[in-house]
Design a protein around this motif. Structure first.
Motif, PDB file in Angstrom:
ATOM      1  N   GLN A 125       0.824  -1.200   0.000  1.00  0.00           N
ATOM      2  CA  GLN A 125       0.000   0.000   0.000  1.00  0.00           C
ATOM      3  C   GLN A 125       0.866   1.261   0.000  1.00  0.00           C
ATOM      4  N   VAL A 126       0.511   2.194  -0.895  1.00  0.00           N
ATOM      5  CA  VAL A 126       1.142   3.498  -0.923  1.00  0.00           C
ATOM      6  C   VAL A 126       0.305   4.452  -0.086  1.00  0.00           C
ATOM      7  N   MET A 127       0.928   5.077   0.896  1.00  0.00           N
ATOM      8  CA  MET A 127       0.237   6.041   1.754  1.00  0.00           C
ATOM      9  C   MET A 127       0.710   7.437   1.383  1.00  0.00           C
ATOM     10  N   ALA A 128      -0.231   8.375   1.268  1.00  0.00           N
ATOM     11  CA  ALA A 128       0.112   9.744   0.897  1.00  0.00           C
ATOM     12  C   ALA A 128      -0.704  10.716   1.737  1.00  0.00           C
ATOM     13  N   VAL A 129      -0.043  11.714   2.288  1.00  0.00           N
ATOM     14  CA  VAL A 129      -0.699  12.759   3.083  1.00  0.00           C
ATOM     15  C   VAL A 129      -0.175  14.104   2.600  1.00  0.00           C
ATOM     16  N   PRO A 130      -1.061  15.078   2.340  1.00  0.00           N
ATOM     17  CA  PRO A 130      -0.596  16.395   1.902  1.00  0.00           C
ATOM     18  C   PRO A 130       0.471  16.969   2.830  1.00  0.00           C
ATOM     19  N   VAL A 131       1.493  17.573   2.237  1.00  0.00           N
ATOM     20  CA  VAL A 131       2.611  18.133   2.992  1.00  0.00           C
ATOM     21  C   VAL A 131       2.137  19.119   4.049  1.00  0.00           C
ATOM     22  N   GLU A 132       1.117  19.923   3.713  1.00  0.00           N
ATOM     23  CA  GLU A 132       0.650  20.956   4.641  1.00  0.00           C
ATOM     24  C   GLU A 132       0.128  20.355   5.943  1.00  0.00           C
ATOM     25  N   ILE A 133      -0.522  19.197   5.856  1.00  0.00           N
ATOM     26  CA  ILE A 133      -1.082  18.567   7.052  1.00  0.00           C
ATOM     27  C   ILE A 133       0.034  18.102   7.984  1.00  0.00           C
ATOM     28  N   ILE A 134       1.023  17.412   7.409  1.00  0.00           N
ATOM     29  CA  ILE A 134       2.130  16.916   8.233  1.00  0.00           C
ATOM     30  C   ILE A 134       2.932  18.085   8.800  1.00  0.00           C
ATOM     31  N   ASN A 135       3.152  19.120   7.986  1.00  0.00           N
ATOM     32  CA  ASN A 135       3.909  20.277   8.468  1.00  0.00           C
ATOM     33  C   ASN A 135       3.186  20.979   9.624  1.00  0.00           C
ATOM     34  N   GLN A 136       1.855  20.988   9.587  1.00  0.00           N
ATOM     35  CA  GLN A 136       1.090  21.555  10.699  1.00  0.00           C
ATOM     36  C   GLN A 136       1.335  20.747  11.974  1.00  0.00           C
ATOM     37  N   ASN A 137       1.321  19.433  11.855  1.00  0.00           N
ATOM     38  CA  ASN A 137       1.574  18.583  13.022  1.00  0.00           C
ATOM     39  C   ASN A 137       3.014  18.726  13.510  1.00  0.00           C
ATOM     40  N   ILE A 138       3.940  18.926  12.564  1.00  0.00           N
ATOM     41  CA  ILE A 138       5.335  19.149  12.953  1.00  0.00           C
ATOM     42  C   ILE A 138       5.462  20.467  13.722  1.00  0.00           C
ATOM     43  N   SER A 139       4.696  21.481  13.314  1.00  0.00           N
ATOM     44  CA  SER A 139       4.724  22.770  14.020  1.00  0.00           C
ATOM     45  C   SER A 139       4.255  22.617  15.461  1.00  0.00           C
ATOM     46  N   ILE A 140       3.203  21.804  15.660  1.00  0.00           N
ATOM     47  CA  ILE A 140       2.702  21.561  17.017  1.00  0.00           C
ATOM     48  C   ILE A 140       3.764  20.830  17.839  1.00  0.00           C
ATOM     49  N   LEU A 141       4.389  19.824  17.230  1.00  0.00           N
ATOM     50  CA  LEU A 141       5.435  19.072  17.923  1.00  0.00           C
ATOM     51  C   LEU A 141       6.610  19.981  18.277  1.00  0.00           C
ATOM     52  N   THR A 142       6.946  20.897  17.360  1.00  0.00           N
ATOM     53  CA  THR A 142       8.055  21.825  17.590  1.00  0.00           C
ATOM     54  C   THR A 142       7.803  22.690  18.814  1.00  0.00           C
ATOM     55  N   ARG A 143       6.559  23.182  18.938  1.00  0.00           N
ATOM     56  CA  ARG A 143       6.225  24.026  20.083  1.00  0.00           C
ATOM     57  C   ARG A 143       6.141  23.204  21.360  1.00  0.00           C
ATOM     58  N   THR A 144       5.639  21.970  21.255  1.00  0.00           N
ATOM     59  CA  THR A 144       5.472  21.123  22.436  1.00  0.00           C
ATOM     60  C   THR A 144       6.808  20.691  23.021  1.00  0.00           C
ATOM     61  N   LEU A 145       7.759  20.352  22.140  1.00  0.00           N
ATOM     62  CA  LEU A 145       9.046  19.826  22.590  1.00  0.00           C
ATOM     63  C   LEU A 145      10.179  20.845  22.464  1.00  0.00           C
ATOM     64  N   PHE A 146       9.834  22.085  22.087  1.00  0.00           N
ATOM     65  CA  PHE A 146      10.815  23.169  21.981  1.00  0.00           C
ATOM     66  C   PHE A 146      11.963  22.792  21.043  1.00  0.00           C
ATOM     67  N   LEU A 147      11.605  22.308  19.858  1.00  0.00           N
ATOM     68  CA  LEU A 147      12.623  21.937  18.883  1.00  0.00           C
ATOM     69  C   LEU A 147      13.229  23.177  18.234  1.00  0.00           C
ATOM     70  N   SER A 148      14.459  23.053  17.784  1.00  0.00           N
ATOM     71  CA  SER A 148      15.127  24.144  17.087  1.00  0.00           C
ATOM     72  C   SER A 148      14.603  24.251  15.658  1.00  0.00           C
ATOM     73  N   ASP A 149      14.907  25.375  15.014  1.00  0.00           N
ATOM     74  CA  ASP A 149      14.508  25.546  13.615  1.00  0.00           C
ATOM     75  C   ASP A 149      15.165  24.483  12.736  1.00  0.00           C
ATOM     76  N   ALA A 150      16.408  24.125  13.080  1.00  0.00           N
ATOM     77  CA  ALA A 150      17.117  23.104  12.296  1.00  0.00           C
ATOM     78  C   ALA A 150      16.433  21.739  12.425  1.00  0.00           C
ATOM     79  N   ASP A 151      16.012  21.393  13.634  1.00  0.00           N
ATOM     80  CA  ASP A 151      15.305  20.124  13.848  1.00  0.00           C
ATOM     81  C   ASP A 151      13.977  20.128  13.102  1.00  0.00           C
ATOM     82  N   LYS A 152      13.265  21.242  13.163  1.00  0.00           N
ATOM     83  CA  LYS A 152      11.980  21.366  12.463  1.00  0.00           C
ATOM     84  C   LYS A 152      12.174  21.176  10.955  1.00  0.00           C
ATOM     85  N   ALA A 153      13.217  21.817  10.413  1.00  0.00           N
ATOM     86  CA  ALA A 153      13.496  21.692   8.984  1.00  0.00           C
ATOM     87  C   ALA A 153      13.854  20.255   8.612  1.00  0.00           C
TER      88      ALA A 153
END
Length: 245
Positions: A125-153
């Motif tokens: 099975q090929v799974m595909a999720v729009p980039v914007e959705i995952i990036n939104q979740n990454i933004s939440i994770l970044t704020r929750t765990l205080f990730l650096s800009d480099a880690d986020k990128a």
């Protein structure tokens, strides 16, 4: 986002699973590491699923299952079906090689647009999720765990980020098998990749009511004690009929 839902064994919705041919006895006979995955919001290996078509004929298919807690507190079941054929024709040769190697890639799909894409070779099975959705979740994770800009990128490019939280090493990366599209595991990036793999199982996994038989691709099939008794009786009858002849 870092917390996974954990279930108690008595919360497993046996009634729902029974409608798809997975009886309580079959679930209770699953190997302990598979039960642990199921109760920890992870997916099981591929299991046999029985349904009926509109003509009342029994159809055997295969799927992974995972549990989900609904807003009202009840527990339901996700089915992740095994497809008969893989379809990677939409991707370049380089992307196909990366997908088959278990990596997450970005790709422009005809219908979905720019997506993170992942291939599950067990269920084809090929799974595909729009980039914007995952990036939104990454933004939440970044704020929750205080990730650096480099880690986020790094996360946004499909990489694995290692960090230390409360003196414990953990890693995060994109995994489209997860509800949020991001999986967090204990340990470093090597542990993160290993955690994605379903534990290898022995060929025969005996339980109280029967035996789960593991195929070469980690697909499980069940033989109940009743089936074994029936098979033995049929074999005995066949031998007797030969002796009478």
């Amino acid at each position: 986002m870092a917390n996974k839902e954990h279930f108690k064994q008595e919360e497993i919705p046996y009634g729902i699973l029974a409608k798809f041919g997975l009886t309580q006895e079959m679930i209770e006979d699953l190997p302990q590491n598979v039960i642990h995955r199921l109760l920890s919001s992870r997916t099981t290996p591929v299991l046999p699923i029985v349904t009926e078509n509109i003509d009342g004929e029994t159809i055997l298919s295969y799927a992974r299952i995972s549990l989900i807690r609904l807003d009202d507190g009840s527990v339901d079941v996700y089915f992740i079906p095994k497809w008969v054929d893989e379809d990677l024709k939409e991707f370049s040769i380089d992307q196909q090689e990366q997908l088959k190697a278990g990596r997450v890639v970005k790709a422009d799909l005809e219908k979905e647009g720019r997506c993170f894409v992942q291939f599950d070779e067990v269920i084809n099975q090929v799974m595909a999720v729009p980039v914007e959705i995952i990036n939104q979740n990454i933004s939440i994770l970044t704020r929750t765990l205080f990730l650096s800009d480099a880690d986020k990128a790094l996360l946004e490019e499909g990489g694995i980020v290692e960090m230390e939280i409360h003196h414990q090493n953990i890693s995060a990366g994109i995994d489209l098998n997860e509800l949020t599209g991001i999986r967090i595991s204990d340990g470093d990036s090597i542990a993160w990749r290993e955690d994605a793999k379903v534990d290898s199982l022995p060929r025969y996994n005996f339980g109280l009511f029967g035996c789960w038989v593991c195929g070469d691709d980690n697909t499980l099939n069940y033989i109940s004690d009743e089936q074994k008794r029936t098979q033995s009786m049929n074999a005995a009858k066949a031998q007797l009929s030969q002796l009478k002849v």
